[in-house]
Design a protein around this motif. Structure first.
Motif, PDB file in Angstrom:
ATOM      1  N   UNK A  79      -9.788  -2.442  -5.686  1.00 27.62           N
ATOM      2  CA  UNK A  79      -9.251  -3.778  -5.900  1.00 27.62           C
ATOM      3  C   UNK A  79      -7.768  -3.891  -5.600  1.00 27.62           C
ATOM      4  N   UNK A  80      -7.103  -2.769  -5.323  1.00 30.11           N
ATOM      5  CA  UNK A  80      -5.715  -2.806  -4.872  1.00 30.11           C
ATOM      6  C   UNK A  80      -5.624  -2.540  -3.384  1.00 30.11           C
ATOM      7  N   UNK A  81      -6.304  -1.482  -2.920  1.00 30.24           N
ATOM      8  CA  UNK A  81      -6.100  -0.985  -1.559  1.00 30.24           C
ATOM      9  C   UNK A  81      -7.129  -1.467  -0.542  1.00 30.24           C
ATOM     10  N   UNK A  82      -8.210  -2.084  -0.997  1.00 28.31           N
ATOM     11  CA  UNK A  82      -9.288  -2.362  -0.063  1.00 28.31           C
ATOM     12  C   UNK A  82     -10.055  -1.071   0.164  1.00 28.31           C
ATOM     13  N   UNK A  83     -10.457  -0.789   1.405  1.00 27.05           N
ATOM     14  CA  UNK A  83     -11.176   0.448   1.713  1.00 27.05           C
ATOM     15  C   UNK A  83     -10.165   1.565   1.987  1.00 27.05           C
ATOM     16  N   UNK A  84     -10.003   2.517   1.070  1.00 25.44           N
ATOM     17  CA  UNK A  84      -9.023   3.591   1.285  1.00 25.44           C
ATOM     18  C   UNK A  84      -9.321   4.413   2.533  1.00 25.44           C
ATOM     19  N   UNK A  85     -10.614   4.530   2.883  1.00 20.51           N
ATOM     20  CA  UNK A  85     -10.972   5.301   4.070  1.00 20.51           C
ATOM     21  C   UNK A  85     -10.372   4.720   5.334  1.00 20.51           C
ATOM     22  N   UNK A  86     -10.443   3.402   5.467  1.00 23.62           N
ATOM     23  CA  UNK A  86      -9.874   2.734   6.640  1.00 23.62           C
ATOM     24  C   UNK A  86      -8.353   2.875   6.641  1.00 23.62           C
ATOM     25  N   UNK A 104     -10.872   6.630  -5.966  1.00 23.17           N
ATOM     26  CA  UNK A 104     -10.743   6.114  -4.597  1.00 23.17           C
ATOM     27  C   UNK A 104     -11.803   6.758  -3.713  1.00 23.17           C
ATOM     28  N   UNK A 105     -12.601   5.922  -3.043  1.00 22.12           N
ATOM     29  CA  UNK A 105     -13.707   6.424  -2.232  1.00 22.12           C
ATOM     30  C   UNK A 105     -13.694   5.754  -0.858  1.00 22.12           C
ATOM     31  N   UNK A 106     -13.929   6.541   0.173  1.00 20.52           N
ATOM     32  CA  UNK A 106     -14.036   5.994   1.525  1.00 20.52           C
ATOM     33  C   UNK A 106     -15.262   5.096   1.602  1.00 20.52           C
ATOM     34  N   UNK A 107     -15.086   3.922   2.181  1.00 16.49           N
ATOM     35  CA  UNK A 107     -16.196   2.992   2.327  1.00 16.49           C
ATOM     36  C   UNK A 107     -16.459   2.127   1.121  1.00 16.49           C
ATOM     37  N   UNK A 108     -15.700   2.323   0.034  1.00 16.70           N
ATOM     38  CA  UNK A 108     -15.876   1.510  -1.165  1.00 16.70           C
ATOM     39  C   UNK A 108     -14.580   0.766  -1.461  1.00 16.70           C
ATOM     40  N   UNK A 146      -7.363  19.620   3.902  1.00 16.59           N
ATOM     41  CA  UNK A 146      -8.647  19.387   4.560  1.00 16.59           C
ATOM     42  C   UNK A 146      -9.185  18.031   4.126  1.00 16.59           C
ATOM     43  N   UNK A 147      -9.997  17.456   4.989  1.00 13.28           N
ATOM     44  CA  UNK A 147     -10.594  16.167   4.665  1.00 13.28           C
ATOM     45  C   UNK A 147     -11.387  16.247   3.361  1.00 13.28           C
ATOM     46  N   UNK A 148     -12.110  17.348   3.167  1.00 14.13           N
ATOM     47  CA  UNK A 148     -12.907  17.518   1.961  1.00 14.13           C
ATOM     48  C   UNK A 148     -12.037  17.576   0.718  1.00 14.13           C
ATOM     49  N   UNK A 149     -10.939  18.343   0.763  1.00 18.38           N
ATOM     50  CA  UNK A 149     -10.079  18.476  -0.408  1.00 18.38           C
ATOM     51  C   UNK A 149      -9.327  17.173  -0.687  1.00 18.38           C
ATOM     52  N   UNK A 150      -8.888  16.500   0.364  1.00 15.64           N
ATOM     53  CA  UNK A 150      -8.192  15.229   0.191  1.00 15.64           C
ATOM     54  C   UNK A 150      -9.067  14.236  -0.560  1.00 15.64           C
ATOM     55  N   UNK A 151     -10.317  14.103  -0.137  1.00 15.34           N
ATOM     56  CA  UNK A 151     -11.196  13.123  -0.769  1.00 15.34           C
ATOM     57  C   UNK A 151     -11.710  13.598  -2.123  1.00 15.34           C
ATOM     58  N   UNK A 172       0.823  -1.213   0.000  1.00 12.51           N
ATOM     59  CA  UNK A 172       0.000   0.000   0.000  1.00 12.51           C
ATOM     60  C   UNK A 172       0.857   1.264   0.000  1.00 12.51           C
ATOM     61  N   UNK A 173       2.151   1.119  -0.282  1.00 12.50           N
ATOM     62  CA  UNK A 173       3.067   2.261  -0.233  1.00 12.50           C
ATOM     63  C   UNK A 173       2.640   3.337  -1.223  1.00 12.50           C
ATOM     64  N   UNK A 174       2.105   2.914  -2.372  1.00 15.41           N
ATOM     65  CA  UNK A 174       1.692   3.876  -3.380  1.00 15.41           C
ATOM     66  C   UNK A 174       0.648   4.843  -2.861  1.00 15.41           C
ATOM     67  N   UNK A 175      -0.309   4.339  -2.072  1.00 14.42           N
ATOM     68  CA  UNK A 175      -1.351   5.210  -1.532  1.00 14.42           C
ATOM     69  C   UNK A 175      -0.782   6.146  -0.475  1.00 14.42           C
ATOM     70  N   UNK A 176       0.155   5.652   0.327  1.00  9.02           N
ATOM     71  CA  UNK A 176       0.814   6.530   1.296  1.00  9.02           C
ATOM     72  C   UNK A 176       1.459   7.708   0.574  1.00  9.02           C
ATOM     73  N   UNK A 177       2.175   7.418  -0.499  1.00  3.01           N
ATOM     74  CA  UNK A 177       2.883   8.463  -1.242  1.00  3.01           C
ATOM     75  C   UNK A 177       1.889   9.437  -1.877  1.00  3.01           C
ATOM     76  N   UNK A 178       0.800   8.924  -2.437  1.00  2.00           N
ATOM     77  CA  UNK A 178      -0.209   9.793  -3.038  1.00  2.00           C
ATOM     78  C   UNK A 178      -0.759  10.774  -2.001  1.00  2.00           C
TER      79      UNK A 178
END
Length: 285
Positions: free
Chosen positions: A206-213, A199-203, A186-191, A167-173
């Motif tokens: 297929x690579x990262x699982x739930x990005x929100x978690x 990438x959506x919280x709660x959805x 801000x949380x709003x701008x990040x999402x 999941x390093x790619x998502x950390x870097x993003x």
């Protein structure tokens, strides 16, 4: 300097900063769409059984070779070979093993040796952007390779989200988004930006699982992100900053150069961010 000149300079800096942010956002979204759209989306048909179960990549390659004419490979077959190479290299990463060009040619793209440079380059780009892994050549004489975490990060996230996938790619993003948002997103701008990248919280992705978690829990717990409530916000809203582990393991300059390499730009193309990254380098001395 008179007040009008000072105000004009401030406005110019603000406009330039906004332009750089838009450019970086557009570049990140475009790079993600290009890499994931051309390669990884089509891998949903096969990639996760291989990643999770780690069967032979050679078996899938053999089947593909029977279905296509190697004398006139279509873009589909080249993408399929790229997917196979990505999965093969991820397997090597999981097993902490090196590989070499000869093994790749035999195990993964046999019959398509002439297309090795294009397939290898595309697979390397995808691994860098999506998984946060760099393909390093260890021995130029025999062309041996290994995969390492990008930017010096020590966390791989293999046990978080979709198990067994880095999941390093998502950390870097996320670190990049925070950086381009003047080091506090801000949380709003990040999402908003992540949603534009699919990438959506709660959805489940297929690579990262739930990005929100991953973002709100695991990355914060691992020290890569700091999440705090915006003072005086009503209703309460949150914002994200780099956490202590991010500051300890990487730098703004490394993040900027990493991103610039993906979108094929010089880091100095973003002067406001480059100046911030350069000041961070000086402060660390």
């Amino acid at each position: 300097m008179n007040p009008s000149e000072n105000s004009r300079n401030v406005n110019q800096d603000s406009t330039q900063s906004q332009r750089e942010t838009r450019d970086l956002e557009a570049g990140e979204e475009q790079a993600t769409a290009t890499t994931s759209g051309d390669v990884l989306d089509s891998s949903q048909r096969a990639s996760f059984p291989y990643i999770a179960g780690v069967p032979s990549v050679e078996a899938s390659s053999s089947q593909i070779r029977e279905d296509f004419d190697p004398d006139a490979p279509s873009q589909h077959i080249l993408n399929s070979k790229t997917i196979d190479l990505i999965l093969f290299l991820l397997l090597k990463y999981r097993r902490k093993q090196q590989t070499c060009k000869a093994e790749i040619l035999y195990m993964v793209i046999r019959g398509y040796e002439d297309y090795f440079p294009a397939i290898f380059t595309k697979a390397s780009d995808c691994l860098r952007l999506t998984f946060g892994l760099e393909v390093i050549e260890r021995n130029p004489r025999v062309h041996s390779y290994s995969l390492v975490n990008a930017l010096g990060l020590t966390y791989d996230g293999m046990h978080h989200g979709f198990l067994g996938v880095p999941k390093i790619g998502l950390v870097i993003i996320v670190l990049c988004i925070i950086f381009i948002e003047d080091n506090c997103a801000s949380e709003q701008e990040l999402w908003r930006i992540l949603n534009n990248m699919g990438l959506y919280a709660g959805r489940d992705h297929f690579i990262y699982g739930d990005p929100g978690v991953l973002i709100t829990e695991h990355f914060v717990q691992e020290g890569y992100l700091e999440c705090r409530q915006v003072p005086g916000s009503d209703p309460p809203t949150r914002e994200y900053l780099w956490g202590p582990r991010a500051h300890a393991e990487t730098t703004k300059m490394k993040v900027l150069k990493h991103f610039a390499s993906i979108v094929k730009q010089d880091p100095r193309s973003y002067p406001t961010r480059y100046a911030d990254a350069l000041k961070d380098e000086i402060d660390r001395v």
